[in-house]
Design an enzyme around this catalytic site. Structure first.
Site, PDB file in Angstrom:
ATOM      1  N   HIS A   1      17.483 -22.255  -3.190  1.00 42.72           N
ATOM      2  CA  HIS A   1      16.318 -22.785  -3.908  1.00 42.72           C
ATOM      3  C   HIS A   1      15.968 -24.219  -3.497  1.00 42.72           C
ATOM      4  O   HIS A   1      14.810 -24.477  -3.189  1.00 42.72           O
ATOM      5  CB  HIS A   1      16.453 -22.681  -5.423  1.00 42.72           C
ATOM      6  CG  HIS A   1      15.125 -22.967  -6.054  1.00 42.72           C
ATOM      7  ND1 HIS A   1      14.076 -22.083  -5.994  1.00 42.72           N
ATOM      8  CD2 HIS A   1      14.635 -24.087  -6.652  1.00 42.72           C
ATOM      9  CE1 HIS A   1      13.005 -22.612  -6.567  1.00 42.72           C
ATOM     10  NE2 HIS A   1      13.318 -23.848  -6.957  1.00 42.72           N
TER      11      HIS A   1
ATOM     12  N   TYR B   1      12.438 -26.767  -1.726  1.00 45.98           N
ATOM     13  CA  TYR B   1      11.881 -28.113  -1.976  1.00 45.98           C
ATOM     14  C   TYR B   1      12.007 -28.977  -0.725  1.00 45.98           C
ATOM     15  O   TYR B   1      11.210 -29.872  -0.497  1.00 45.98           O
ATOM     16  CB  TYR B   1      12.579 -28.763  -3.178  1.00 45.98           C
ATOM     17  CG  TYR B   1      12.263 -27.996  -4.432  1.00 45.98           C
ATOM     18  CD1 TYR B   1      13.237 -27.305  -5.121  1.00 45.98           C
ATOM     19  CD2 TYR B   1      10.946 -27.869  -4.870  1.00 45.98           C
ATOM     20  CE1 TYR B   1      12.937 -26.541  -6.238  1.00 45.98           C
ATOM     21  CE2 TYR B   1      10.632 -27.097  -5.978  1.00 45.98           C
ATOM     22  CZ  TYR B   1      11.631 -26.439  -6.652  1.00 45.98           C
ATOM     23  OH  TYR B   1      11.322 -25.662  -7.730  1.00 45.98           O
TER      24      TYR B   1
ATOM     25  N   HIS C   1       4.455 -13.839  -3.658  1.00 45.94           N
ATOM     26  CA  HIS C   1       4.595 -15.210  -4.168  1.00 45.94           C
ATOM     27  C   HIS C   1       4.824 -16.207  -3.043  1.00 45.94           C
ATOM     28  O   HIS C   1       4.096 -17.194  -2.913  1.00 45.94           O
ATOM     29  CB  HIS C   1       5.781 -15.246  -5.153  1.00 45.94           C
ATOM     30  CG  HIS C   1       6.381 -16.615  -5.322  1.00 45.94           C
ATOM     31  ND1 HIS C   1       5.730 -17.635  -5.967  1.00 45.94           N
ATOM     32  CD2 HIS C   1       7.565 -17.131  -4.899  1.00 45.94           C
ATOM     33  CE1 HIS C   1       6.484 -18.725  -5.952  1.00 45.94           C
ATOM     34  NE2 HIS C   1       7.602 -18.442  -5.297  1.00 45.94           N
ATOM     35  N   PHE C   2       5.841 -15.932  -2.175  1.00 43.25           N
ATOM     36  CA  PHE C   2       6.216 -17.036  -1.290  1.00 43.25           C
ATOM     37  C   PHE C   2       5.323 -17.176  -0.064  1.00 43.25           C
ATOM     38  O   PHE C   2       5.371 -18.194   0.631  1.00 43.25           O
ATOM     39  CB  PHE C   2       7.707 -17.019  -0.927  1.00 43.25           C
ATOM     40  CG  PHE C   2       8.204 -15.862  -0.107  1.00 43.25           C
ATOM     41  CD1 PHE C   2       9.203 -15.035  -0.618  1.00 43.25           C
ATOM     42  CD2 PHE C   2       7.716 -15.592   1.168  1.00 43.25           C
ATOM     43  CE1 PHE C   2       9.702 -13.974   0.127  1.00 43.25           C
ATOM     44  CE2 PHE C   2       8.199 -14.541   1.916  1.00 43.25           C
ATOM     45  CZ  PHE C   2       9.199 -13.727   1.397  1.00 43.25           C
ATOM     46  N   HIS C   3       4.414 -16.186   0.170  1.00 42.77           N
ATOM     47  CA  HIS C   3       3.428 -16.448   1.232  1.00 42.77           C
ATOM     48  C   HIS C   3       2.347 -17.406   0.729  1.00 42.77           C
ATOM     49  O   HIS C   3       1.603 -17.978   1.508  1.00 42.77           O
ATOM     50  CB  HIS C   3       2.834 -15.140   1.751  1.00 42.77           C
ATOM     51  CG  HIS C   3       3.736 -14.459   2.737  1.00 42.77           C
ATOM     52  ND1 HIS C   3       4.770 -13.624   2.355  1.00 42.77           N
ATOM     53  CD2 HIS C   3       3.794 -14.539   4.085  1.00 42.77           C
ATOM     54  CE1 HIS C   3       5.413 -13.200   3.426  1.00 42.77           C
ATOM     55  NE2 HIS C   3       4.847 -13.739   4.492  1.00 42.77           N
TER      56      HIS C   3
ATOM     57  N   ARG D   1      10.596  -5.063  -1.605  1.00 44.24           N
ATOM     58  CA  ARG D   1      10.266  -5.920  -0.466  1.00 44.24           C
ATOM     59  C   ARG D   1      11.253  -5.591   0.654  1.00 44.24           C
ATOM     60  O   ARG D   1      12.161  -4.770   0.473  1.00 44.24           O
ATOM     61  CB  ARG D   1      10.406  -7.398  -0.863  1.00 44.24           C
ATOM     62  CG  ARG D   1      11.836  -7.749  -1.319  1.00 44.24           C
ATOM     63  CD  ARG D   1      11.982  -9.180  -1.785  1.00 44.24           C
ATOM     64  NE  ARG D   1      11.975 -10.129  -0.679  1.00 44.24           N
ATOM     65  CZ  ARG D   1      12.666 -11.266  -0.708  1.00 44.24           C
ATOM     66  NH1 ARG D   1      13.415 -11.560  -1.747  1.00 44.24           N
ATOM     67  NH2 ARG D   1      12.590 -12.120   0.287  1.00 44.24           N
ATOM     68  N   ARG D   2      11.048  -6.243   1.830  1.00 46.28           N
ATOM     69  CA  ARG D   2      11.996  -6.146   2.943  1.00 46.28           C
ATOM     70  C   ARG D   2      12.358  -4.695   3.259  1.00 46.28           C
ATOM     71  O   ARG D   2      13.513  -4.348   3.491  1.00 46.28           O
ATOM     72  CB  ARG D   2      13.319  -6.860   2.551  1.00 46.28           C
ATOM     73  CG  ARG D   2      13.175  -8.353   2.337  1.00 46.28           C
ATOM     74  CD  ARG D   2      14.458  -8.937   1.790  1.00 46.28           C
ATOM     75  NE  ARG D   2      14.782 -10.190   2.482  1.00 46.28           N
ATOM     76  CZ  ARG D   2      15.961 -10.785   2.372  1.00 46.28           C
ATOM     77  NH1 ARG D   2      16.923 -10.249   1.657  1.00 46.28           N
ATOM     78  NH2 ARG D   2      16.173 -11.936   3.003  1.00 46.28           N
TER      79      ARG D   2
END
Lengths: 546, 40, 145
Positions: A215, A219, A366-368, A429-430
């Site tokens: 995580h 950041y 989300h993370f795209h 996913r994946r």
């Protein structure tokens, strides 16, 4: 300020390696949406190899190289101090060798373990050693930057750390705190295990160590983008940073709250008491706070610029912003995508709500929007900006950059919407969905919509690469002697700031304390409730490797 | 404020409130999905 | 800190406060929770279904490279199922679609969830953690009559 020629070319070499990684990574991104939607189905051994490359090249290689190069520029232009030349070269080549080792092992299909490399799936030792060298290389850059900052501290007693440098300290502190987790996992468990020195491994322990790193890693990616949004964008947009204090407090909050939150990636894991998962959920909500403050402060900074440019009204002032400017286009597209990235992230982090979306297509949706847009688009804008500033060459075509930015925004919003609809239906996913027997026709339609978004994203990336290469082929406009980064002036200046906000030992100490408090009970649980197991597996055969 | 009329970020406040409302709507849609899934 | 920044911080704190209370409240009051740490059930080596009573079943799901054991379970409507999962080889996922039951199946660890099936129908469960080249074919069904 005068930046030496060696550093200007080295920073560009960091960007070239990063963008080379991206140009391979986006090809596999395209192949994945085509394969998942059934338009062009790949065999599994190619699909999962490509998926590993897509994750490692885009999310580890590109980000790490670009960030290290970018922060060299920030450090020298803010502190007016010289970095150590030897360490710059040592860091770059260590990272490069690590990347080549890991890259070769993936390309020879000996490390198709995806970017999280969860054991007992076992990759070749070359992959783990390569990953270690990439991280150690970045540590050398952190050492170089720290020595330069400490020298600045001695030469400027009593002076407050300049804003952009507050961000650099925050980024590299988060990175060091984060990499402790994965360093323990790889050095003490995965390398000896993959070399056969050690026979057994505890998969749940390895997962917990990875997500101690996983995580705060996000950041490490996000804060350099925040640095550009806070300290460069307001000036380029024609205004001022609304509040310097807000920016400083945001970066300090990330030092404290980035790492003691890893369990929100492990809500579904066995062997960890749900109370500790709840505690990590609480701290994850606390780390969302600085991002809310950023949304408000950047909006206020842009409003200041728009009003100076004749903007009025409650909402109509947005029209007065430089939408045509390529740098602004990349930043505003990054931020618009990040609005939706933020809320989907809070859904992931919301404890029992994670049960709806864990490991489903919602997560890449989300993370795209976050690393895939907020960070990616900001770095693309900065790549053109730095190419112009450091090589003195004119940008090939600024309007092409503007087009590529908005095209990516449209593509990623379509892609993410489609993936999130699939996620709500529970589609994983994946996974090479093109070959999955359990997809219903309407679920396949969502994936085809996502594929359309993915294709638009690919076109946007190609346009950027054309623009970037075109810039490099331009002849040098002027010999670059002075590198001037457009640092924004602040509307609210830090007049009587209490010294605590400039005391890095205090905040790093609090961060370490929080990690110890939040992770001790977790490791206690993992050791009492989960076991070491024998045997490693390749992804190609259900039989354990000898 | 050195002769400059005091800048009040009315637009940023409006944007922020809109964002918070959008966040609440999107969040609660998944929250009720969880309740429906676990209920049935 | 500027007055309007303070307003923004308080508004954001209220929003995430509401979210957090709503989520923890659901866990405490309605028992909709995430998996927790269990130490009274050792990792098992084969999957099976045990009928505890007419309306209560215990299912041991063993995930292995590329098949769930068992991957077909029939139960009457209205029954409660206590599910244990572990893995015989690499890490797998066990997710019942449309039921928000989402467990990791980790070798050397046992995971647990309880779920009630009121409405009859076929509920599909899939592996949602990459486990090799057969991963996309790994699924099963719970048929509720």
């Amino acid at each position: 300020m005068r930046m030496e020629k060696y550093l200007r070319s080295m920073v560009m070499w960091h960007i070239y390696v990063g963008l080379l990684a991206i140009s391979v990574g986006v090809i596999f991104g395209l192949l994945q949406v085509l394969s998942r939607s059934g338009i062009y189905v790949l065999p599994p051994n190619i699909y999962y190899q490509g998926l590993t490359l897509h994750g490692v090249l885009n999310a580890v290689v590109f980000t790490t190289f670009f960030i290290v190069g970018f922060l060299y520029v920030i450090t020298e232009t803010t502190l007016k101090e010289k970095l150590n030349k030897g360490l710059v070269y040592l860091s770059f080549f260590t990272m490069l060798i690590g990347t080549l080792l890991a890259g070769i092992s993936i390309l020879t299909n000996k490390a198709t373990v995806l970017y999280t490399f969860y054991p007992p799936l076992k990759a070749s030792p070359m992959f783990y050693i390569g990953a270690t060298l990439l991280i150690v290389g970045s540590w050398i850059a952190v050492l170089n930057t720290s020595l330069t900052f400490l020298r600045w501290r001695r030469n400027n007693p009593g002076q407050k750390t300049p804003g952009p440098m507050v961000a650099v300290i925050s980024i590299y502190t988060v990175w060091m705190l984060a990499t402790i987790g994965v360093a323990i996992e790889v050095l003490f468990f995965l390398i000896p295990w993959s070399l056969g020195i050690v026979k057994s491994i505890n998969p749940e322990l390895a997962r917990t160590l990875f997500w101690w790193f996983g995580h705060p890693l996000v950041y490490f990616w996000l804060l350099p983008a925040y640095l550009a949004w806070y300290y460069i964008l307001p000036k380029v947009a024609g205004g001022k940073l609304y509040s310097e204090v807000a920016a400083r407090i945001v970066f300090i909050m990330f030092i404290v709250f980035s790492t003691p939150v890893g369990l929100h990636h492990q809500y579904s894991d066995p062997g960890i008491t749900n109370v500790w998962k709840g505690v990590h959920a609480f701290f994850t909500f606390m780390v969302a706070l600085p991002s809310f403050i950023t949304a408000f402060t950047i909006a206020a900074s842009l409003e200041y610029a728009a009003r100076k440019n004749g903007g009025n009204g409650l909402f109509s002032w947005w029209k007065k912003l430089p939408w045509g400017n390529y740098f602004f286009a990349y930043m505003i597209s990054a931020m618009i995508a990040f609005i939706f990235g933020g809320i989907s992230g809070i859904v992931n982090a919301s404890y029992n709500m994670n049960q709806v979306v864990h490991n489903t297509s919602w997560v890449p949706g989300h993370f795209h929007l976050t690393v895939g847009s907020a960070v990616f688009l900001t770095f693309l804008g900065l790549s053109l900006y730095l190419a112009n500033k450091l090589t003195g060459k004119k940008i090939f075509n600024e309007k092409l950059g503007t087009l590529s930015a908005y095209l990516w925004l449209i593509g990623v919003l379509i892609f993410s919407w489609g993936m999130m609809q699939l996620g709500r239906a529970g589609i994983p996913r994946r996974t090479n969905l093109g070959l999955a027997p359990y997809m219903t026709p309407e679920e396949r339609i969502f994936m085809i919509i996502a594929a359309v978004g993915g294709i638009i994203m690919f076109i946007s990336a190609v346009l950027f690469l054309i623009n970037f290469v075109g810039t490099l082929l331009n002849k040098k406009e002027k010999e670059v002697e002075l590198v001037e980064i457009d640092y924004a002036d602040a509307y609210y200046k830090e007049t009587n700031l209490s010294p605590i906000w400039d005391n890095w030992k205090v905040w790093i100490g609090i961060a370490i304390l929080l990690i110890i408090i939040n992770y001790t009970p977790v490791f206690y649980d993992v050791f009492r409730a989960t076991y070491f197991v024998e045997g490693g597996y390749s992804p190609f055969s259900p039989l354990p490797m000898k | 404020m050195k002769g400059e009329e005091r800048f009040i970020p009315k637009g940023a406040i409006a944007f922020f409130i809109a964002m918070i409302l959008l966040y609440a709507i999107m969040w609660f849609s998944i929250y009720f999905l969880l309740i429906i899934y676990r209920g049935g | 800190m500027d007055r309007y920044e303070n307003i923004a911080i308080r508004a954001a704190l209220m929003l995430i406060g509401v979210f957090f209370i709503a989520v923890i409240g659901l866990a405490i009051l309605k028992g909709i929770d995430v998996p927790t740490c269990i130490t009274d059930f050792p990792p098992f080596k084969e999957g099976k279904v045990i009928k505890l009573s007419d309306k209560e079943y215990q299912v041991q799901i063993l995930a292995r490279m590329w098949r769930f054991e068992p991957n077909r379970i029939e139960i009457p409507a209205g029954s409660k199922v206590i599910i244990y999962t572990t893995s015989a080889d690499v890490q797998h996922g066990f997710e019942i679609e449309g039921k928000a039951v989402n467990l990791m199946a980790i070798p050397g660890a046992v995971n647990k969830a309880e779920v009630v099936f009121n409405k009859p129908g076929t509920y599909r469960f899939v592996c949602n953690e990459f486990c090799g080249i057969g991963h996309q074919a790994m699924y099963g069904e719970i048929i509720v009559k």
